[in-house]
Design an enzyme around this catalytic site. Structure first.
Site, mmCIF file in Angstrom:
data_model
loop_
_atom_site.group_PDB
_atom_site.id
_atom_site.type_symbol
_atom_site.label_atom_id
_atom_site.label_comp_id
_atom_site.label_asym_id
_atom_site.label_seq_id
_atom_site.Cartn_x
_atom_site.Cartn_y
_atom_site.Cartn_z
ATOM 1 N N GLU A 90 73.383 108.627 -31.192
ATOM 2 C CA GLU A 90 72.867 109.626 -30.280
ATOM 3 C C GLU A 90 73.064 109.156 -28.851
ATOM 4 O OE1 GLU A 90 69.007 109.477 -31.743
ATOM 5 O OE2 GLU A 90 68.714 107.445 -31.005
ATOM 6 N N CYS A 108 72.389 107.873 -21.456
ATOM 7 C CA CYS A 108 72.113 106.641 -22.187
ATOM 8 C C CYS A 108 73.004 106.577 -23.436
ATOM 9 C CB CYS A 108 70.633 106.644 -22.555
ATOM 10 S SG CYS A 108 70.124 105.254 -23.545
ATOM 11 N N CYS A 115 71.116 97.862 -35.501
ATOM 12 C CA CYS A 115 71.113 96.710 -34.604
ATOM 13 C C CYS A 115 70.700 95.481 -35.395
ATOM 14 C CB CYS A 115 70.132 96.944 -33.456
ATOM 15 S SG CYS A 115 70.171 95.639 -32.203
ATOM 16 N N CYS A 119 64.218 93.407 -32.899
ATOM 17 C CA CYS A 119 63.004 93.502 -32.078
ATOM 18 C C CYS A 119 61.949 94.275 -32.881
ATOM 19 C CB CYS A 119 63.302 94.213 -30.751
ATOM 20 S SG CYS A 119 64.470 93.321 -29.709
ATOM 21 N N CYS A 122 61.062 98.106 -32.196
ATOM 22 C CA CYS A 122 62.185 99.022 -31.963
ATOM 23 C C CYS A 122 62.586 99.756 -33.235
ATOM 24 C CB CYS A 122 63.362 98.220 -31.412
ATOM 25 S SG CYS A 122 64.853 99.205 -31.217
ATOM 26 N N GLY A 167 71.620 99.771 -30.580
ATOM 27 C CA GLY A 167 72.518 98.618 -30.657
ATOM 28 C C GLY A 167 72.371 97.635 -29.506
ATOM 29 N N CYS A 341 65.369 105.084 -28.299
ATOM 30 C CA CYS A 341 65.993 104.102 -29.153
ATOM 31 C C CYS A 341 66.253 104.458 -30.600
ATOM 32 C CB CYS A 341 65.166 102.845 -29.105
ATOM 33 S SG CYS A 341 64.551 102.532 -27.500
HETATM 34 N N1 SAH Z 1 69.765 96.096 -27.172
HETATM 35 C C1 SAH Z 1 69.687 96.402 -25.776
HETATM 36 C C2 SAH Z 1 69.833 97.882 -25.456
HETATM 37 C C3 SAH Z 1 69.187 98.869 -26.372
HETATM 38 S S1 SAH Z 1 67.452 99.101 -26.314
HETATM 39 C C4 SAH Z 1 68.415 95.863 -25.191
HETATM 40 O O1 SAH Z 1 67.603 95.316 -25.934
HETATM 41 O O2 SAH Z 1 68.237 95.925 -23.983
HETATM 42 C C5 SAH Z 1 67.112 99.800 -24.737
HETATM 43 C C6 SAH Z 1 65.718 99.451 -24.216
HETATM 44 O O3 SAH Z 1 64.705 100.204 -24.914
HETATM 45 C C7 SAH Z 1 65.361 97.984 -24.420
HETATM 46 O O4 SAH Z 1 64.714 97.513 -23.271
HETATM 47 C C8 SAH Z 1 64.405 98.069 -25.591
HETATM 48 O O5 SAH Z 1 63.606 96.934 -25.681
HETATM 49 C C9 SAH Z 1 63.653 99.328 -25.284
HETATM 50 N N2 SAH Z 1 62.891 99.886 -26.408
HETATM 51 C C10 SAH Z 1 63.102 99.731 -27.733
HETATM 52 N N3 SAH Z 1 62.178 100.405 -28.446
HETATM 53 C C11 SAH Z 1 61.370 101.007 -27.544
HETATM 54 C C12 SAH Z 1 60.241 101.849 -27.654
HETATM 55 N N4 SAH Z 1 59.779 102.215 -28.828
HETATM 56 N N5 SAH Z 1 59.658 102.281 -26.507
HETATM 57 C C13 SAH Z 1 60.147 101.941 -25.295
HETATM 58 N N6 SAH Z 1 61.221 101.160 -25.130
HETATM 59 C C14 SAH Z 1 61.822 100.682 -26.239
#
Ligand code: SAH
Length: 364
Positions: A90, A108, A115, A119, A122, A167, A341
């Site tokens: 997406e 975005c 991924c 995390c 996420c 990712g 995400c």
């Molecule tokens: N892998 C890369 C880019 C993808 S995630 C990274 O970690 O930066 C993009 C951003 O969204 C990251 O800062 C991630 O930590 C954040 N993110 C992931 N899940 C989220 C959520 N549920 N709410 C808000 N931000 C989130």
């Protein structure tokens, strides 16, 4: 089929010559795609029919097919794309104030299906890693937002690109760099490098590598914890690249590239939003001369994490302010359409897998 976005002008000229077309036709095709933003060869301008047919038979111009869109009330738009193997990714179009306070449209992009970084908060991490996206699949996510003919040359509907979708971009390094080149190169889309931000969860050796190569784009680091004690609880990558190592890499990058890094910090209730964390975050930001983005956490179904309250977010921000840290306190965006995400693509893939599973049961 060859992917058009995997070729450059010199290679494409050779292809044309090998197939009996004039060399100068390559420029006409590049002009149709990159300046006029036409992605269907049948509609290319000043190109003979024989070439249009050869292009349609041999070259793929969109490697991700737009499948659906959902619009949120705060003008966040989320688009679902279907890839050639039936997987989904997406892209999200967000309207949000930039660092200068002006509202801009930001696209975005995703770089992987799933991924591997894991995390804990996420949605993308939950399905694990499926595969890297090709450069053409990354670029193709932007095509529905390319303004059509009649608008100024090279215009897109968005003014910024952030690589913050599904990712970890730095774990799909070569394809990421190739895709960014397609956006940025003057003979391609010519989209300004300073308007492109790559976000990483903190792959320190890749950040050091970025400092060594020509990387004209902006870099954001998802910090989300200002001490290893907090960060390792929510980001497994911290075990491999602890904060000290990550900060050193960020320093090398910032010094070499001379551009301000952004530190992203999603605020999760009771996890990383203590005042102690705010003080430590301020220290790191000042050391790196970095800008901090304080982002409210978007809840993910099935996960226990909650967003920090408004008062806590404001008090946390005050600590950064009194220490002279440059920061933005973001409002929630797109929570209603699960803009955070990978959640929409995740659901679509899960739905299809479920359907496939049901069919296989019915066939038993
Ligand atoms: N892998 C890369 C880019 C993808 S995630 C990274 O970690 O930066 C993009 C951003 O969204 C990251 O800062 C991630 O930590 C954040 N993110 C992931 N899940 C989220 C959520 N549920 N709410 C808000 N931000 C989130």
């Amino acid at each position: 089929m060859k992917d058009f976005f995997h070729t450059n002008l010199a290679e494409f000229q050779e292809e044309l010559i090998e197939n009996g077309f004039e060399k100068y036709r390559a420029k006409q095709v590049f002009d149709s795609v990159y300046a006029k933003r036409i992605f269907n060869p049948a509609e290319f301008k000043s190109v003979p029919n024989r070439l249009k047919e050869w292009l349609a038979e041999n070259w793929r111009f969109a490697a991700a097919e737009l499948e659906g869109g959902k619009t949120d009330t705060d003008e966040t738009k989320k688009y679902l794309f279907r890839l050639s193997d039936g997987r989904h990714v997406e892209s999200v179009l967000i309207r949000a104030p930039d660092d200068d306070g002006k509202v801009r449209k930001t696209l975005c992009l995703s770089t992987q299906v799933g991924c591997a970084c894991g995390c804990k908060f996420c949605a993308s991490a939950r399905r694990g890693f499926v595969r890297n996206l090709s450069a053409a699949e990354i670029v193709s996510q932007a095509l529905p937002f390319a303004a059509g003919s009649g608008s100024p040359d090279r215009a897109f509907e968005f003014e910024n690109i952030v690589v913050m979708g599904m990712g970890e971009p730095l774990m799909n390094f070569d394809n990421l760099m190739a895709a960014l080149k397609v956006f940025n190169a003057p003979e391609m889309f010519g989209f300004g490098a300073r308007r492109i931000t790559v976000s990483t969860c903190g792959i320190a050796d890749k950040i050091e590598h970025l400092a060594e190569i020509d990387f004209p784009y902006r870099l954001a680091i998802s910090l989300h914890g200002a001490t290893d004690e907090v960060r390792e609880k929510i980001m497994p990558i911290d075990a491999k690249y602890p904060l000290g190592r990550l900060i050193d890499a960020a320093k090398i990058f910032a010094k070499k590239c001379g551009r301000m890094i952004t530190l992203e910090f999603i605020m999760i209730d009771g996890v990383n939003d203590s005042f102690e964390q705010a003080r430590k975050l301020a220290e790191i930001a000042l050391q790196l001369h970095a800008h901090v983005n304080l982002i409210p956490y978007n809840t993910v179904g099935g996960l226990p994490w909650k967003r920090s309250g408004k008062a806590r977010r404001a008090a946390f921000a005050d600590i950064l302010r009194t220490r002279g840290v440059s920061f933005t306190l973001r409002k929630e965006k797109g929570a209603g359409i699960e803009a955070a995400c990978g959640q929409l693509a995740l659901r679509e893939d899960a739905r299809q897998e479920e359907t496939a599973h049901k069919h296989s049961r019915e066939n038993d």
